[in-house]
Each structure stands twice: as C-alpha cells, then as structure tokens.
Design a protein around this motif. Structure first.
Motif, PDB file in Angstrom:
ATOM      1  N   VAL A 169       0.821  -1.217   0.000  1.00 55.89           N
ATOM      2  CA  VAL A 169       0.000   0.000   0.000  1.00 55.89           C
ATOM      3  C   VAL A 169       0.848   1.259   0.000  1.00 55.89           C
ATOM      4  O   VAL A 169       0.337   2.345  -0.293  1.00 55.89           O
ATOM      5  N   GLY A 170       2.144   1.132   0.310  1.00 55.89           N
ATOM      6  CA  GLY A 170       3.053   2.266   0.243  1.00 55.89           C
ATOM      7  C   GLY A 170       2.792   3.329   1.291  1.00 55.89           C
ATOM      8  O   GLY A 170       1.912   3.200   2.148  1.00 55.89           O
ATOM      9  N   SER A 171       3.562   4.400   1.199  1.00 58.47           N
ATOM     10  CA  SER A 171       3.473   5.463   2.204  1.00 58.47           C
ATOM     11  C   SER A 171       2.133   6.188   2.148  1.00 58.47           C
ATOM     12  O   SER A 171       1.718   6.804   3.136  1.00 58.47           O
ATOM     13  N   GLU A 172       1.433   6.101   1.022  1.00 62.01           N
ATOM     14  CA  GLU A 172       0.129   6.751   0.917  1.00 62.01           C
ATOM     15  C   GLU A 172      -0.977   5.918   1.557  1.00 62.01           C
ATOM     16  O   GLU A 172      -2.078   6.422   1.795  1.00 62.01           O
ATOM     17  N   GLY A 173      -0.704   4.640   1.790  1.00 61.29           N
ATOM     18  CA  GLY A 173      -1.707   3.751   2.356  1.00 61.29           C
ATOM     19  C   GLY A 173      -1.561   3.597   3.857  1.00 61.29           C
ATOM     20  O   GLY A 173      -0.739   4.239   4.499  1.00 61.29           O
ATOM     21  N   HIS A 174      -2.401   2.711   4.409  1.00 59.95           N
ATOM     22  CA  HIS A 174      -2.385   2.512   5.856  1.00 59.95           C
ATOM     23  C   HIS A 174      -2.772   1.070   6.174  1.00 59.95           C
ATOM     24  O   HIS A 174      -3.641   0.493   5.508  1.00 59.95           O
ATOM     25  N   VAL A 175      -2.097   0.512   7.180  1.00 61.17           N
ATOM     26  CA  VAL A 175      -2.390  -0.832   7.663  1.00 61.17           C
ATOM     27  C   VAL A 175      -2.719  -0.759   9.145  1.00 61.17           C
ATOM     28  O   VAL A 175      -1.950  -0.187   9.933  1.00 61.17           O
ATOM     29  N   TRP A 176      -3.869  -1.304   9.519  1.00 57.69           N
ATOM     30  CA  TRP A 176      -4.258  -1.426  10.925  1.00 57.69           C
ATOM     31  C   TRP A 176      -4.029  -2.878  11.328  1.00 57.69           C
ATOM     32  O   TRP A 176      -4.641  -3.785  10.769  1.00 57.69           O
ATOM     33  N   ALA A 177      -3.114  -3.084  12.281  1.00 59.60           N
ATOM     34  CA  ALA A 177      -2.704  -4.432  12.673  1.00 59.60           C
ATOM     35  C   ALA A 177      -3.169  -4.716  14.096  1.00 59.60           C
ATOM     36  O   ALA A 177      -2.725  -4.058  15.042  1.00 59.60           O
ATOM     37  N   ILE A 178      -4.054  -5.702  14.246  1.00 59.19           N
ATOM     38  CA  ILE A 178      -4.675  -6.007  15.536  1.00 59.19           C
ATOM     39  C   ILE A 178      -4.191  -7.378  15.992  1.00 59.19           C
ATOM     40  O   ILE A 178      -4.346  -8.367  15.269  1.00 59.19           O
ATOM     41  N   GLU A 179      -3.590  -7.425  17.186  1.00 60.24           N
ATOM     42  CA  GLU A 179      -3.050  -8.676  17.718  1.00 60.24           C
ATOM     43  C   GLU A 179      -3.341  -8.752  19.211  1.00 60.24           C
ATOM     44  O   GLU A 179      -3.072  -7.814  19.947  1.00 60.24           O
ATOM     45  N   ALA A 180      -3.907  -9.899  19.638  1.00 61.11           N
ATOM     46  CA  ALA A 180      -4.360 -10.038  21.022  1.00 61.11           C
ATOM     47  C   ALA A 180      -3.283 -10.508  21.983  1.00 61.11           C
ATOM     48  O   ALA A 180      -3.266 -10.100  23.147  1.00 61.11           O
ATOM     49  N   HIS A 181      -2.378 -11.385  21.543  1.00 59.47           N
ATOM     50  CA  HIS A 181      -1.414 -11.987  22.466  1.00 59.47           C
ATOM     51  C   HIS A 181      -0.320 -10.978  22.812  1.00 59.47           C
ATOM     52  O   HIS A 181       0.293 -10.397  21.909  1.00 59.47           O
ATOM     53  N   PRO A 182      -0.031 -10.746  24.104  1.00 58.97           N
ATOM     54  CA  PRO A 182       0.918  -9.694  24.477  1.00 58.97           C
ATOM     55  C   PRO A 182       2.337  -9.927  23.976  1.00 58.97           C
ATOM     56  O   PRO A 182       3.035  -8.969  23.617  1.00 58.97           O
ATOM     57  N   THR A 183       2.806 -11.172  23.950  1.00 60.32           N
ATOM     58  CA  THR A 183       4.150 -11.427  23.434  1.00 60.32           C
ATOM     59  C   THR A 183       4.209 -11.166  21.941  1.00 60.32           C
ATOM     60  O   THR A 183       5.113 -10.492  21.441  1.00 60.32           O
ATOM     61  N   ASN A 184       3.228 -11.692  21.204  1.00 56.19           N
ATOM     62  CA  ASN A 184       3.199 -11.440  19.764  1.00 56.19           C
ATOM     63  C   ASN A 184       3.063  -9.952  19.461  1.00 56.19           C
ATOM     64  O   ASN A 184       3.664  -9.439  18.507  1.00 56.19           O
ATOM     65  N   TYR A 185       2.264  -9.266  20.274  1.00 58.16           N
ATOM     66  CA  TYR A 185       2.079  -7.827  20.066  1.00 58.16           C
ATOM     67  C   TYR A 185       3.389  -7.072  20.279  1.00 58.16           C
ATOM     68  O   TYR A 185       3.721  -6.157  19.516  1.00 58.16           O
ATOM     69  N   ARG A 186       4.138  -7.466  21.299  1.00 63.12           N
ATOM     70  CA  ARG A 186       5.434  -6.817  21.555  1.00 63.12           C
ATOM     71  C   ARG A 186       6.386  -7.060  20.389  1.00 63.12           C
ATOM     72  O   ARG A 186       7.091  -6.143  19.944  1.00 63.12           O
ATOM     73  N   VAL A 187       6.401  -8.295  19.859  1.00 61.96           N
ATOM     74  CA  VAL A 187       7.245  -8.602  18.706  1.00 61.96           C
ATOM     75  C   VAL A 187       6.767  -7.825  17.477  1.00 61.96           C
ATOM     76  O   VAL A 187       7.580  -7.280  16.718  1.00 61.96           O
ATOM     77  N   LEU A 188       5.454  -7.762  17.271  1.00 62.57           N
ATOM     78  CA  LEU A 188       4.890  -7.022  16.138  1.00 62.57           C
ATOM     79  C   LEU A 188       5.329  -5.567  16.159  1.00 62.57           C
ATOM     80  O   LEU A 188       5.779  -5.022  15.131  1.00 62.57           O
ATOM     81  N   ASN A 189       5.223  -4.918  17.300  1.00 62.82           N
ATOM     82  CA  ASN A 189       5.630  -3.522  17.405  1.00 62.82           C
ATOM     83  C   ASN A 189       7.108  -3.337  17.110  1.00 62.82           C
ATOM     84  O   ASN A 189       7.516  -2.412  16.402  1.00 62.82           O
ATOM     85  N   ARG A 190       7.919  -4.239  17.663  1.00 62.97           N
ATOM     86  CA  ARG A 190       9.373  -4.140  17.446  1.00 62.97           C
ATOM     87  C   ARG A 190       9.705  -4.388  15.980  1.00 62.97           C
ATOM     88  O   ARG A 190      10.585  -3.728  15.418  1.00 62.97           O
ATOM     89  N   PHE A 191       9.022  -5.339  15.374  1.00 59.19           N
ATOM     90  CA  PHE A 191       9.233  -5.627  13.958  1.00 59.19           C
ATOM     91  C   PHE A 191       8.946  -4.397  13.104  1.00 59.19           C
ATOM     92  O   PHE A 191       9.735  -4.040  12.206  1.00 59.19           O
ATOM     93  N   CYS A 192       7.831  -3.741  13.368  1.00 61.01           N
ATOM     94  CA  CYS A 192       7.483  -2.539  12.611  1.00 61.01           C
ATOM     95  C   CYS A 192       8.502  -1.426  12.841  1.00 61.01           C
ATOM     96  O   CYS A 192       8.906  -0.726  11.895  1.00 61.01           O
ATOM     97  N   GLU A 193       8.933  -1.265  14.083  1.00 59.71           N
ATOM     98  CA  GLU A 193       9.902  -0.221  14.413  1.00 59.71           C
ATOM     99  C   GLU A 193      11.245  -0.468  13.734  1.00 59.71           C
ATOM    100  O   GLU A 193      11.822   0.430  13.116  1.00 59.71           O
ATOM    101  N   LEU A 194      11.747  -1.696  13.844  1.00 63.01           N
ATOM    102  CA  LEU A 194      13.065  -2.015  13.298  1.00 63.01           C
ATOM    103  C   LEU A 194      13.112  -1.890  11.784  1.00 63.01           C
ATOM    104  O   LEU A 194      14.162  -1.563  11.211  1.00 63.01           O
ATOM    105  N   ASN A 195      11.987  -2.160  11.135  1.00 65.31           N
ATOM    106  CA  ASN A 195      11.972  -2.182   9.675  1.00 65.31           C
ATOM    107  C   ASN A 195      11.300  -0.968   9.048  1.00 65.31           C
ATOM    108  O   ASN A 195      11.060  -0.946   7.836  1.00 65.31           O
ATOM    109  N   GLY A 196      11.009   0.037   9.871  1.00 69.06           N
ATOM    110  CA  GLY A 196      10.502   1.300   9.347  1.00 69.06           C
ATOM    111  C   GLY A 196       9.146   1.218   8.699  1.00 69.06           C
ATOM    112  O   GLY A 196       8.880   1.923   7.714  1.00 69.06           O
ATOM    113  N   LEU A 197       8.268   0.380   9.252  1.00 71.18           N
ATOM    114  CA  LEU A 197       6.917   0.254   8.693  1.00 71.18           C
ATOM    115  C   LEU A 197       6.033   1.362   9.276  1.00 71.18           C
ATOM    116  O   LEU A 197       5.143   1.126  10.091  1.00 71.18           O
ATOM    117  N   ALA A 198       6.279   2.574   8.815  1.00 69.35           N
ATOM    118  CA  ALA A 198       5.641   3.751   9.405  1.00 69.35           C
ATOM    119  C   ALA A 198       4.164   3.856   9.068  1.00 69.35           C
ATOM    120  O   ALA A 198       3.436   4.627   9.721  1.00 69.35           O
TER     121      ALA A 198
END
Length: 293
Positions: free
Chosen positions: A114-143
C-alpha cells in the motif's frame, strides 16, 4: 540445540549478550552458508535479506530451518500473494485491516504493497506477539502501520488468550485463567473502526484461530464499508479433534453472504488450510466509497 544450553545460560544476560550474539552469528552463518546476523536490541533479533525479525524464542529452537530463517522476508511476501491477494489486488494508497496480525508476517507485505500513501491497521491479542509485532514494525521502518493490542469480539468482554507451543495457533477464549493464558480486552471492531475514523476499507483479513465466530458479528457495520475480505475458517482444527468451536466455515460463508459479498474459495487446493480461506468481493464494490457509516 543449535547453541549449547550452557553457553546460552552463561551469556544470555546484561554485559554478555554481545558475545552471545557473535557466537550465534558465527554458528548461523556456518550452518546456513548465508550472511545471517544475530543481535540483541531489547530482545533477540535475526537479520537476513536486510530485514530484522525479533525472536524471543531464538535460543529455544532445537534445530532452525535455515532456509526459512535466511529467506523469511521473501517468504512473507510470497505467502501474502498466495493466501491473501488471491482475489484482492492491493494498490498504493489502499487501507488494509489485519485482524490477527501475529508477529507481522502479513503486515510486512501489506505495508509494502500500500506504500506510504496507504495505511495498515494491525490487531493482535497476544501480548508477546504484540510486543514482537511492534518491534518488527519499528526495526523495519513500517511507518504506515498502526498496531492495537485487543481481541475482536461480538460483545465487549475481558477474555483470555492461550499460549501454545506453536505461537501461530494461540487462541482467544472465555473462562478462567490458566498458567499459559494472558488476559486480553475484547472489543468490537465496529467500535474500533468508529474510533479510528475508518470510513472505507479496501481489504480486511482475519486469521484468529476459530475466534472468527465471535469477531465477525462485531464487524458488521464496518463490513458494509469494506470492498474485499479474506476470512480464515478453522474447521481443520475441529477435524484434528481440537474442539467443535473451531468449525466455522459454514458460519463465515453465511455471514459474508449476508453482508453482500460474492464468495470465492479454493476447494481443490491440496494444502489442508487453504480451502478454508474464504475470499469475498463486495457485490456493489464500485460504490463502496459512497456507503454511509
């Protein structure tokens, strides 16, 4: 173990983790023949193909599948094309909702498409997976990704999410806590969509291990503003004897049809899970932008 347990016990602590990272990187490169890197940055991370993959269970893996570890980014993109983009074809600027985002395996491809003009809403219930998801987005610049740590349900409630040995199979349930469960807030996606001002969704993906039966009724209003969906039903888990609550295909098909979608499935696909991916295209998709809230 691919790294001796005594080595991990000795070095996996503050002040010694850089040394463990060097040891692990040498071992990974020798075993794989690829320029994989292991590093510590708040949690253990694998880096390959220029992409960082947070991995809290890094040293609990007995024998890594090196081909996957070294080409995980490629696999993520190929899997999204195969599973989720079979009918829906993403465009720059699209809005995607990922209910059951896991550790970012689909978010990675969604964000790219979807590129920088698009948007992704990512919903995750498990706290460990959610922590990894956030770190993954941060480390790889998924703004262009916004994450939420909730479970989508039909009626707001306090629930639990079970932790299974294969984290992709974690599932939300009601009832009492267990030693392997975590509390999670259950909310309707309709309430989230209203709060986030989502007046149009190009694609909604849901893969939540049987909880689609509870989640979909809480999405009904948002579905009327959604052009394409893919809902993963989980009857195959019922077929394995894991409980009849996982038998959701009939419910998913009926719900999506009632919401105005034409359905497409790959019933002849030999993979045990793919025939349970229910793709939907809104019958009035050309006018979906004009639908009211």
């Amino acid at each position: 173990m691919w790294i001796a347990e005594e080595t991990v016990r000795e070095l996996d602590r503050p002040g010694s983790r850089d040394e463990l990272a060097r040891v692990a990187t040498r071992a990974a490169r020798a075993a794989s023949g690829e320029p994989i890197e292991i590093l510590w940055d708040g949690m253990w991370i694998r880096r390959a193909e220029g992409i960082s993959f947070p991995d809290p269970e890094l040293f609990q893996t007995a024998q890594p599948r090196w081909d996957r570890w070294c080409h995980m980014a490629t696999k993520y993109v190929c899997d999204a094309d195969d599973y989720w983009f079979h009918v829906y074809k993403p465009k720059l600027g699209d809005v995607i909702v990922d209910i059951g985002a896991g550790r970012g395996e689909d978010v990675f491809a969604f964000s790219q498409k979807v590129g920088s003009e698009g948007h992704v809403w990512a919903i995750e219930a498990h706290p460990t997976n959610y922590r990894v998801l956030n770190r993954f987005c941060e480390l790889n610049g998924l703004a262009n990704v916004q994450t939420l740590n909730v479970a989508c349900v039909d009626v707001p409630a306090r629930l639990h999410i079970e932790t299974l040995p294969v984290w992709e199979s974690n599932f939300v349930r009601s009832g009492d806590a267990t030693p392997t469960s975590f509390p999670v807030e259950g909310v309707t996606f309709d309430s989230l969509a209203a709060e986030m001002g989502l007046d149009h969704i190009d694609f909604l993906k849901m893969n939540i291990e049987g909880a689609e039966r509870q989640a979909l009724p809480g999405c009904r209003n948002a579905m009327m503003r959604t052009a394409h969906v893919c809902i993963a039903a989980h009857d195959f888990r019922a077929g394995r004897g894991e409980g009849e609550d996982f038998r959701t295909l009939g419910f998913v098909r009926e719900f999506l049809t009632d919401c105005g979608f034409e359905l497409i499935t790959r019933d002849e696909d030999p993979r045990y899970y793919v025939p349970y991916h229910v793709h939907g295209v809104r019958r009035d998709a050309s006018g979906v932008d004009d639908l009211g809230s």
